[in-house]
Design a protein around this motif. Structure first.
Motif: not given
Lengths: 322, 322
Positions: A23, A26-31, A120, B40, B42-44, B73, B77, B147
């Motif tokens: 994404l 830009l977002d808080d997490a990946a999808l 990250g 899924l 995913l965030a870090a 995070d 989402m 976002r």
């Protein structure tokens, strides 16, 4: 309202590494839509400046080593790379050129190994640079290579050459002759994850791991997982020509090949009698392999035999952080 | 052949945190069958001693905060927790009791939030403790909160109370009155990820994130993603009673609620006219919410209006590491 410096840094340096699902960071997490019909394989390794890499190492190889030590964990499982998340805690005054080099190294290895950044975090630290990477891979269900599974009588195999990384570190520290552009230093800075070999060994290798903390210690892990012992021949441990030259000069240096770590070679068990099949698959994967011993019934201990057949006494078995 | 100290430490402290797929932390990686029919998430996030937590913070809350900032995070989402990987780079002389407390905090929050450890790495560092966590969650396909998506006219909503974490940090530093056992310090050490609220807002909220770097800066992220501006009323920003008391004593402290960060509250956009539905869903999730302003057509700028309607001038908009 302009971007705060931290986010400008992320946009400038890290966004070009981002792949599908990230994404654009830009977002808080990946999808991520998990690939159908596959198991996920997940590992995380950290690297600290002054511990896992040297302050003078080029930032390009620091980035590549961070990715490669994690790719090596995927190799240990017979998995294929999918993506990664990364947190970088960097000294506040870090040069922009250092970050640019670090990212350029990651970008090169993303192309080579076919994966991309998913997400990250970037923070400051009052201490040394502290880098952490979580890697995602996939494997056909039930086909992952595991640490447990070796049986007495199985052969002990290892890929590539051992000791280069540990010797290379000492070359870079000025404790051994050689230079920063030579084979050994390069092997310390840029390990080679054995992904093609490990995929080729699915269904044949009974157990596997990657040698990161030293051959003897890591072979001990396979022994403990299997509930048996192992015997290896010191003379059979494969050495690169520069490593062999250093060992011939001072045989005590052989210990670095046995216990030094930073090898990231694949150590695996294969049934006795499967030598030709192992050799055939390794050749197809373009990776040299060497049979260095065998698993034996008994307690989970590793015996290293010298040229005269007598067991060597090792001052240490491998690397431990604590 | 006994376990090297590093692996004994992992076995003693971290293995009890390991869940299904973690393979008892004995392999090089975890194996996970992705839940069918889910995306899924995913965030870090990393935390560095002296930057994200204080050396005197109890190790239990350090572990819980590390997990909770990542859970936040997932909340941003609209996702549900699945598992996590963690790398810990710890000073070589770290007390065993510190690690035990850190792990006890993680164990407690694993029970509360329903997830477990999948894997990771433990290393030494010559610097401050550096902790990194990668979290995995899931969401029904296409239902993640993002976002981007706010539209001019939408209401700006925020959960809970703001400024507690930033004020609590100053209490712990001795810069403001209060004690380490009080509400503000506790909120600094133990944020509350708004997972139930965010799940409840799926399909209703048009955009969302968690406030980690300061309300104004993070609202700016929603504005940039939407290509519009936002106006909020300073007087509408929800404050806890201890925060309100400090602000009444010195109104300049309101800036910490607007820009201080460490809130981990949910900031979201919902259509004008959906007030009753937002309130209903928030009540069902047991989470207080407050409407604090609206998105407006125009450049991606955030205007904060005081009691007289005039825009406040902010010395800074939020936290930046660089």
């Amino acid at each position: 309202m302009s971007l705060p410096p931290e986010f400008a840094l992320i946009a400038r340096h890290f966004r070009p590494l981002a792949g599908p699902g990230a994404l654009d960071l830009l977002d808080d997490a990946a999808l991520l839509d998990p690939p159908p019909g596959r198991q996920l394989v997940l590992a995380a390794d950290a690297m600290v400046e002054g511990v896992h890499f040297l302050p003078a190492d080029p930032p390009e190889t620091v980035g590549r080593k961070l990715l490669r030590v994690n790719l090596s964990d995927l190799a240990a499982m017979g998995a294929e790379p999918l993506g990664y998340l990364m947190t970088t805690s960097l000294p506040r005054g870090v040069a922009d050129s250092w970050i640019a080099g670090f990212v350029a190294g990651l970008a090169e290895d993303q192309r080579i190994f076919g994966l991309s950044l998913l997400g990250g975090d970037t923070t400051a630290t009052p201490g040394p640079a502290c880098l952490s990477l979580t890697i995602l891979g996939t494997v056909p269900p039930g086909q992952a290579l595991r640490r447990a599974g070796a049986r007495p009588g199985d052969a002990v195999w290892v890929s590539g050459t051992l000791g280069d990384g540990a010797l290379g570190l000492r070359v870079l520290r000025g404790e051994l002759p050689g230079d920063a552009e030579g084979h050994l230093a390069r092997r310390y800075r840029l390990p080679e994850p054995r992904l093609a070999l490990s995929r080729a060994l699915r269904g044949l290798a009974r157990a596997a791991l990657d040698v990161s903390d030293g051959l003897v210690q890591d072979l001990g892990h396979l022994c403990r997982a299997a509930g048996c012992g192992a015997e290896i021949e010191a003379a059979a441990v494969p050495l690169s020509p520069p490593a062999r030259a250093l060992v011939e000069e001072d045989p005590a240096r052989l210990l670095l090949a046995l216990t030094g770590g930073d090898d990231y070679e694949l150590l695996f068990a294969a049934p006795a009698g499967a030598e030709a099949e192992v050799a055939r698959r390794a050749a197809a994967a373009g990776t040299p392999v060497m049979r260095i011993g065998r698993f034996v019934a008994g307690p989970p201990e590793v015996t290293v035999r010298g040229r005269d057949g007598a067991p060597l006494t090792l001052a240490r078995e491998g690397w431990s952080h604590f």
